[in-house]
Design an enzyme around this catalytic site. Structure first.
Site, PDB file in Angstrom:
ATOM      1  N   ASP A 115       4.154   6.422   6.062  1.00 42.13           N
ATOM      2  CA  ASP A 115       4.177   6.328   4.701  1.00 42.13           C
ATOM      3  C   ASP A 115       5.272   5.302   4.397  1.00 42.13           C
ATOM      4  OD1 ASP A 115       4.570   6.058   1.921  1.00 42.13           O
ATOM      5  OD2 ASP A 115       4.150   8.598   1.773  1.00 42.13           O
ATOM      6  N   ARG A 172     -19.545   3.608  -5.618  1.00 39.31           N
ATOM      7  CA  ARG A 172     -18.733   4.509  -4.941  1.00 39.31           C
ATOM      8  C   ARG A 172     -18.187   4.022  -3.754  1.00 39.31           C
ATOM      9  NH1 ARG A 172     -21.172   8.598  -2.713  1.00 39.31           N
ATOM     10  NH2 ARG A 172     -22.613   8.901  -4.512  1.00 39.31           N
ATOM     11  N   TYR A 195       6.997  12.964   1.768  1.00 38.83           N
ATOM     12  CA  TYR A 195       6.494  13.452   0.234  1.00 38.83           C
ATOM     13  C   TYR A 195       6.026  14.945   0.275  1.00 38.83           C
ATOM     14  CZ  TYR A 195       4.344  12.461  -4.296  1.00 38.83           C
ATOM     15  OH  TYR A 195       3.871  12.723  -5.493  1.00 38.83           O
ATOM     16  N   LYS A 254       3.491   2.384  -6.815  1.00 37.56           N
ATOM     17  CA  LYS A 254       4.898   2.168  -6.979  1.00 37.56           C
ATOM     18  C   LYS A 254       5.172   0.772  -6.834  1.00 37.56           C
ATOM     19  CE  LYS A 254       4.864   6.536  -6.836  1.00 37.56           C
ATOM     20  NZ  LYS A 254       5.052   7.274  -5.811  1.00 37.56           N
TER      21      LYS A 254
HETATM   22  C1  LIG Z   1       4.365   8.419  -5.086  1.00 32.73           C
HETATM   23  C2  LIG Z   1       4.269   8.712  -3.762  1.00 32.73           C
HETATM   24  C3  LIG Z   1       3.042   9.192  -3.107  1.00 32.73           C
HETATM   25  C4  LIG Z   1       1.988   9.779  -3.847  1.00 32.73           C
HETATM   26  O1  LIG Z   1       1.424   8.442  -4.544  1.00 32.73           O
HETATM   27  P1  LIG Z   1       0.301   8.552  -5.629  1.00 32.73           P
HETATM   28  O2  LIG Z   1       0.062   7.226  -6.236  1.00 32.73           O
HETATM   29  O3  LIG Z   1       1.088   9.144  -6.966  1.00 32.73           O
HETATM   30  O4  LIG Z   1      -0.824   9.542  -5.538  1.00 32.73           O
HETATM   31  C5  LIG Z   1       2.996   9.462  -1.538  1.00 32.73           C
HETATM   32  N1  LIG Z   1       3.955   9.116  -0.948  1.00 32.73           N
HETATM   33  C6  LIG Z   1       5.255   8.441  -1.513  1.00 32.73           C
HETATM   34  C7  LIG Z   1       6.368   8.185  -0.635  1.00 32.73           C
HETATM   35  C8  LIG Z   1       5.412   8.283  -2.846  1.00 32.73           C
HETATM   36  O5  LIG Z   1       6.484   7.841  -3.387  1.00 32.73           O
END
Ligand SMILES: *Cc1c(COP(=O)(O)O)cnc(C)c1O
Length: 392
Positions: free
Chosen positions: A183, A58, A111, A208
């Site tokens: 982000d 962990r 998001y 992504k």
């Molecule tokens: C997909 C996404 C998230 C969340 O990420 P996960 O890996 O699905 O938890 C956060 N910010 C953006 C811009 C995203 O495209």
């Protein structure tokens, strides 16, 4: 910056030992939940900090540490922390940084789950969330109070691809002594390096482009060692860590990161330019086309514009469904940033529970179509969209 290797080299080599377990060129996957000590003396040395090593799964694992060093190098940061998902990264970061009575300010195109976490859940712990219109730096500055601890934005945003002026964003934060978080999932460290602009934390959903193969969930936060220390501590309590297998897959995906991003950028731009000139398309959201409101800012601050684009067509919701159903290469599904192209109609995929008025207020047209351009051959994708639009 000739003293620093470029992204393509970092993606392949950064963070990795030159000589590895078993003399293998690939890292071994440490398939273990616990790590053993030879004797009591070894525990004492570990506790004294004389022998940094793993202890329990962990708190960290060797695969995650390799990929963290690689991701820190790609973003030009001191340290990186990898999490079980992008949301696990955001939640752990904000929970580590905010206390009851604190406030956080978002640009409103962030998001939706990040904002939902703050509005619905951090509020239960006494944290107040404010949201201002994306790109309105005066409103951002005005929303700051003595209790404000963090400014948050995405850049570019989804699905309208708005681009944040990071220098202005950072200046607003600095003048009020408030930390900033970007982000940059859609941009990736290939196209944008927010830490260079002075942002405190850069976050990516590694699900992504960083993973890049639509086969894993992970998230990462990059920043200074000192600022990330409490986040690391909380991650060790929450267990929002990546398992060794997933960390290895992420490392494997990152090997081709620079090559993939070149093709994502090429396909995104080619599709956006093709759609912008198509008589049945009424609007294209992509920062690489001159009609986009953030074209000049994007051109100045980004190396490429990525693979995600959205567009509106003449007609109604049914027309958009026909186009989505007519493409042969992209699969229909949420998510973005993988080698396989994806297509979806935000009306159905993300906003079906909203009223038409709510959708209009946030600019989600019934005919909006979102495309995540993969790394397929550019001419094949163009031909596919050309034939699909004949169904419009
Ligand atoms: C997909 C996404 C998230 C969340 O990420 P996960 O890996 O699905 O938890 C956060 N910010 C953006 C811009 C995203 O495209």
């Amino acid at each position: 910056m000739h003293d620093e290797p470029a992204q393509g080299t970092l993606a392949v080599h950064a963070g990795e030992a030159r000589q590895k377990a078993g003399d293998a060129i690939a890292d071994a996957i440490f398939c273990t939940s616990t790590y053993t000590f030879e004797n009591s003396q070894a525990i004492l040395e570990f506790l004294d900090g004389k022998n940094p090593r793993e202890e329990y799964g962990r708190y960290g694992n060797p695969n995650e540490r390799v990929v963290e060093r690689k991701l820190a190098a790609l973003d030009g940061g001191e340290a990186a922390l990898v999490f079980a998902s992008g949301m696990a990264a955001i939640v752990t970061l904000l929970m580590a940084k905010l206390n009851a009575g604190d406030e956080i300010v978002f640009f409103d195109e962030c998001y939706h789950r990040s904002r939902e976490f703050c509005v619905k859940h951090l509020s239960r712990f006494g944290v107040t969330t404010r949201q201002v219109k994306t790109g309105n730096y005066e409103a951002l500055a005005s929303a700051i109070t003595p209790a404000t601890k963090m400014l948050v934005s995405e850049s570019p945003t989804n699905p309208h691809l708005s681009v944040v002026d990071l220098e202005r964003f950072v200046a607003v934060g600095r003048s009020a002594k408030v930390e900033t978080l970007i982000d940059a999932t859609l941009a990736t460290p290939y196209n944008l390096r927010p830490l260079r602009a002075g942002v405190d934390y850069v976050l990516h959903s590694a699900t992504k482009y960083l993973g890049g193969h639509n086969d894993l969930l992970a998230g990462v936060v990059v920043g200074s060692e000192e600022k990330l220390a409490p986040v690391r501590q909380l991650r060790g309590i929450l267990g929002t860590i990546t398992a060794p297998h997933v960390a290895y897959l992420l490392q494997r995906g990152l090997k081709t990161f620079a090559l993939r991003m070149e093709q994502h950028n090429r396909n995104g731009l080619a599709l956006a330019q093709f759609l912008a000139g198509h008589p049945k398309v009424t609007k294209v959201y992509y920062p690489g086309v001159p009609a986009h409101p953030y074209f000049h800012l994007a051109k100045e601050t980004m190396r490429g514009f990525g693979g995600l684009l959205t567009f509106e067509i003449r007609g109604d919701a049914q027309t958009a469904m026909r186009v989505v159903d007519a493409v042969k290469i992209p699969r229909i599904g949420p998510s973005l940033g993988g080698v396989e192209s994806l297509i979806e109609q935000p009306l159905l995929m993300s906003y079906w529970n909203y009223t038409p008025e709510q959708r209009a207020a946030i600019g989600i047209a019934d005919t909006l179509i979102r495309v995540s351009a993969g790394i397929e051959d550019t001419d094949d994708l163009l031909a596919d969209f050309r034939q699909a639009l004949e169904h419009a």
